[in-house]
Design a protein around this motif. Structure first.
Motif, PDB file in Angstrom:
ATOM      1  N   GLN A 189     -13.854   0.782  -0.982  1.00 29.09           N
ATOM      2  CA  GLN A 189     -12.521   1.189  -0.651  1.00 29.09           C
ATOM      3  C   GLN A 189     -12.143   2.487  -0.030  1.00 29.09           C
ATOM      4  N   ASN A 239       0.694  -1.270   0.043  1.00 26.24           N
ATOM      5  CA  ASN A 239      -0.013   0.155   0.077  1.00 26.24           C
ATOM      6  C   ASN A 239       0.703   1.335  -0.012  1.00 26.24           C
ATOM      7  N   SER A 242      -4.373  -5.618  -0.520  1.00 21.32           N
ATOM      8  CA  SER A 242      -3.248  -5.506  -1.559  1.00 21.32           C
ATOM      9  C   SER A 242      -2.666  -6.810  -1.544  1.00 21.32           C
ATOM     10  N   GLY A 281     -10.906  -5.370  -1.163  1.00 21.47           N
ATOM     11  CA  GLY A 281     -10.116  -4.184  -0.786  1.00 21.47           C
ATOM     12  C   GLY A 281      -8.740  -4.296  -0.334  1.00 21.47           C
ATOM     13  N   GLU A 338      -9.815   2.736   3.505  1.00 22.54           N
ATOM     14  CA  GLU A 338      -8.863   3.714   3.680  1.00 22.54           C
ATOM     15  C   GLU A 338      -9.098   4.400   5.208  1.00 22.54           C
TER      16      GLU A 338
END
Length: 384
Positions: free
Chosen positions: A40, A3, A150, A148, A44
């Motif tokens: 998303q 990220n 990574s 969502g 965050e």
């Protein structure tokens, strides 16, 4: 693979940051269910308040908070919406990623500690040994939060390995195809879809034994890993059941009857159901957190946790999840015909808590497993 870097808070964010997150979740809960994922921007916000750095080692910029602190954060999020709490709960991944080699962890957290990981371990799929690692292919269901993430981890079965605990292969999200299969009555917004991998090479150093020995020396990584994995899911039920009680109380305070019966709050039956629900949930929650504090205190004192103590962690998690379901069901029953609407919060809490209680880590069969350990009759693979 990693990220982007975020400004690094020195503690979990509370106050305005957390309240803003909770307000966003409450407002968007029905949209999450329809979309079958947490969007998303909310992921965050999880990063901003510290969900993903909470259990990461300080040497990598993490916070290394106590299990109680992390569990309470997830419980608070789940009270706003269970699907959001479920996805946030996978901030716990930092504790089992700690079984990766140190050089791999240095690469993992090179751009900061807020790495979003999702995993789908069972059933482990056969992986082929090649020079330097494994070729991985297969399909894995129930990869909660994968849209969502990574990084994705999948369970692999390697010829010649034994011990009852699966090996997990970690790869970039870009190496994985998400098949949107998740379509459920409860926890509908968790994005727990299937992940599909087609002949991806994973270096050996990017694999670890799920529940295996950690590479990091800190109390949080010595905490019973499978017990904590169950606990972070149980608190979703605890938070959701608390929401159900709160909503039922609000309804009872002002809702009359179309038949002319007294206001709900004046009916002895309603009073009795809510009184018992409060007592049951509070007692289960107290047992849950008392065991957590007991084990954490021993770890911080440098003591080793026995199977008997790890069993108490699992037992408290099972009991918490099952009690939360019972409480949400009773509150649902107070809602009458209105509670069967798909947008009714009591109906949603009932469905969400039902799914939590169905999870293999906290299902009713774990009572039997706990009793076996208590009576000295052994345990089973992956327990406690």
């Amino acid at each position: 693979m990693l990220n982007d870097t975020l400004p690094a808070p020195h503690a979990l964010q509370t106050g305005d940051a957390l309240e803003g997150l909770l307000a966003t979740i409450r407002a968007g809960a029905l949209e999450f269910r329809a979309a079958r994922r947490i969007p998303q921007p909310v992921v965050e916000q999880f990063r901003t308040v510290g969900v993903y750095r909470a259990l990461v080692a300080r040497r990598f910029g993490g916070l290394e908070v106590s299990p109680m602190t992390f569990l309470e954060l997830v419980e608070t999020i789940a009270q706003a919406d269970a699907s959001a709490g479920w996805v946030a709960s996978f901030g716990v991944s930092a504790t089992y990623l700690a079984a990766l080699p140190i050089p791999t962890l240095e690469k993992l957290y090179a751009n900061g500690p807020d790495v979003v990981f999702a995993g789908a371990i069972f059933p482990p799929q056969k992986a082929r040994r090649v020079d330097g690692g494994f070729m991985v292919s297969g399909r894995w269901p129930y990869a909660s939060g994968c849209p969502g993430a990574s990084l994705i981890g999948v369970g692999i079965a390697v010829e010649g390995e034994s011990g009852g605990l699966p090996r997990t292969a970690v790869m970039p999200r870009s190496s994985v195809r998400i098949d949107e299969t998740w379509d459920t009555i409860g926890l509908a917004g968790t994005g727990s879809h299937d992940v599909v991998v087609d002949d991806v090479f994973v270096p050996h150093e990017w694999t670890f034994i799920r529940g295996g020995a950690p590479s990091l020396d800190a109390p949080i990584y010595a905490y019973p890993s499978l017990g904590l994995a169950a606990q972070v899911l149980t608190v979703v039920g605890l938070g959701c059941a608390r929401r159900a009680i709160d909503e039922a109380r609000t309804m009872a305070d002002g809702r009359g009857s179309i038949t002319g019966a007294p206001v709900m709050g004046d009916r002895p039956f309603v009073q009795g159901v809510l009184g018992q629900a409060e007592a049951r949930l509070s007692a289960a929650r107290a047992f849950f957190y008392d065991v957590t504090r007991e084990v954490w205190g021993q770890l911080c004192a440098g003591e080793t946790i026995s199977d008997k103590q790890a069993n108490k962690v699992r037992l408290a998690a099972t009991h918490g999840a099952q009690t939360a379901f019972d409480v949400a069901r009773d509150c649902f029953s107070l809602g009458g015909i209105a509670a069967v609407r798909s947008d009714n919060i009591l109906g949603r809490c009932f469905q969400d808590c039902a799914v939590v209680a169905q999870h293999a880590f906290m299902a009713r069969g774990n009572y039997e497993a706990a009793g076996r350990v208590m009576l000295g009759r052994g345990d089973r693979p992956g327990y406690p």
